[in-house]
Design a protein around this motif. Structure first.
Motif, PDB file in Angstrom:
ATOM      1  N   THR A  72       0.840  -1.198   0.000  1.00  0.00           N
ATOM      2  CA  THR A  72       0.000   0.000   0.000  1.00  0.00           C
ATOM      3  C   THR A  72       0.873   1.245   0.000  1.00  0.00           C
ATOM      4  O   THR A  72       2.081   1.168   0.223  1.00  0.00           O
ATOM      5  N   GLN A  73       0.262   2.398  -0.181  1.00  0.00           N
ATOM      6  CA  GLN A  73       1.031   3.646  -0.132  1.00  0.00           C
ATOM      7  C   GLN A  73       1.574   3.908   1.267  1.00  0.00           C
ATOM      8  O   GLN A  73       2.503   4.684   1.444  1.00  0.00           O
ATOM      9  N   LYS A  74       1.028   3.213   2.274  1.00  0.00           N
ATOM     10  CA  LYS A  74       1.546   3.320   3.646  1.00  0.00           C
ATOM     11  C   LYS A  74       2.642   2.290   3.907  1.00  0.00           C
ATOM     12  O   LYS A  74       3.041   2.068   5.036  1.00  0.00           O
ATOM     13  N   ARG A  75       3.093   1.607   2.829  1.00  0.00           N
ATOM     14  CA  ARG A  75       4.215   0.656   2.886  1.00  0.00           C
ATOM     15  C   ARG A  75       3.895  -0.627   3.652  1.00  0.00           C
ATOM     16  O   ARG A  75       4.778  -1.246   4.232  1.00  0.00           O
ATOM     17  N   SER A  76       2.634  -1.028   3.679  1.00  0.00           N
ATOM     18  CA  SER A  76       2.263  -2.282   4.340  1.00  0.00           C
ATOM     19  C   SER A  76       1.560  -3.184   3.333  1.00  0.00           C
ATOM     20  O   SER A  76       1.203  -2.751   2.237  1.00  0.00           O
ATOM     21  N   ALA A  77       1.359  -4.437   3.720  1.00  0.00           N
ATOM     22  CA  ALA A  77       0.644  -5.377   2.857  1.00  0.00           C
ATOM     23  C   ALA A  77      -0.826  -4.962   2.768  1.00  0.00           C
ATOM     24  O   ALA A  77      -1.372  -4.377   3.705  1.00  0.00           O
ATOM     25  N   PHE A  78      -1.445  -5.259   1.651  1.00  0.00           N
ATOM     26  CA  PHE A  78      -2.879  -5.012   1.493  1.00  0.00           C
ATOM     27  C   PHE A  78      -3.671  -6.014   2.309  1.00  0.00           C
ATOM     28  O   PHE A  78      -3.289  -7.180   2.410  1.00  0.00           O
ATOM     29  N   SER A  79      -4.813  -5.580   2.819  1.00  0.00           N
ATOM     30  CA  SER A  79      -5.807  -6.525   3.327  1.00  0.00           C
ATOM     31  C   SER A  79      -6.669  -6.879   2.118  1.00  0.00           C
ATOM     32  O   SER A  79      -6.704  -6.131   1.126  1.00  0.00           O
ATOM     33  N   ALA A  80      -7.387  -7.982   2.192  1.00  0.00           N
ATOM     34  CA  ALA A  80      -8.271  -8.360   1.092  1.00  0.00           C
ATOM     35  C   ALA A  80      -9.319  -7.275   0.874  1.00  0.00           C
ATOM     36  O   ALA A  80      -9.630  -6.912  -0.269  1.00  0.00           O
ATOM     37  N   ASN A  81      -9.845  -6.709   1.941  1.00  0.00           N
ATOM     38  CA  ASN A  81     -10.884  -5.694   1.841  1.00  0.00           C
ATOM     39  C   ASN A  81     -10.371  -4.421   1.160  1.00  0.00           C
ATOM     40  O   ASN A  81     -11.035  -3.864   0.287  1.00  0.00           O
ATOM     41  N   THR A  82      -9.195  -3.967   1.544  1.00  0.00           N
ATOM     42  CA  THR A  82      -8.632  -2.759   0.937  1.00  0.00           C
ATOM     43  C   THR A  82      -8.357  -2.971  -0.544  1.00  0.00           C
ATOM     44  O   THR A  82      -8.649  -2.106  -1.374  1.00  0.00           O
TER      45      THR A  82
END
Length: 189
Positions: A109-119
């Protein structure tokens, strides 16, 4: 319940062009191609680590193994990566500022973390709006994948296995049929 739209080939090209734009274009294109060319569910895409897609020596795998923990039915399965998708993986990896480690998430993500399925699901939904394709969702790629295989004459059992379904009736519900396809079918006679 209304099913996710299955884009035509021209609509898919337009969607891919829209998705590929901007700062996050390469990442977004990778997510789209994993859905369309491998038939992965959004949760499966979100869970991918680089080690799932590439060998230790950096070569893109011809198949990946999804653990029971990340699949919808809780059954591990093998997903085959065709030549086109392997090229997409190579292109995406080469677009990154630095080579990823095998443990890093494929999509960040743009926050540098893995995506959740929902996002990731919400992000994908927005792509269809941007491309002017009503009714598209994170499930559209999976339905496109299954529909394309069915209309190419691939064995229903093989499609069922590729989709990770336990029952053929589930796979059949994913197959889209339109007037153009029915017209082509009767022309075979």
């Amino acid at each position: 319940m209304k099913q996710a739209r299955v884009p035509t080939e021209a609509e898919f090209r337009r969607l891919a062009a829209v998705v590929s734009q901007g700062k996050y274009g390469p990442r977004n294109r990778m997510a789209l191609m994993l859905s369309y060319l491998a038939g992965l569910r959004v949760g499966e895409i979100a869970s991918l680590r680089w080690g799932d897609l590439v060998e230790g020596d950096g070569k893109v795998r011809e198949q990946l193994r999804l653990s029971a923990a990340v699949t919808k039915g809780g059954h591990a399965r093998v997903v085959f990566l065709n030549v086109r998708l392997r090229k997409e993986v190579e292109q995406y990896r080469s677009s990154l500022a630095q080579p990823p480690t095998l443990l890093q998430p494929v999509l960040i993500t743009q926050k540098r973390s893995a995506f959740s399925a929902n996002t990731l699901c919400q992000l994908m939904r927005g792509w269809y709006d941007l491309a002017g394709l009503d009714g598209g969702s994170s499930h559209s790629g999976r339905r496109w994948f299954i529909t394309r295989l069915a209309h190419a004459g691939i064995s229903p059992k093989a499609i069922m296995m590729l989709a990770g379904h336990r029952h053929l009736s589930t796979t059949q519900r994913y197959i889209d049929v339109n007037d153009e396809m029915m017209r082509a079918a009767v022309e075979i006679l």
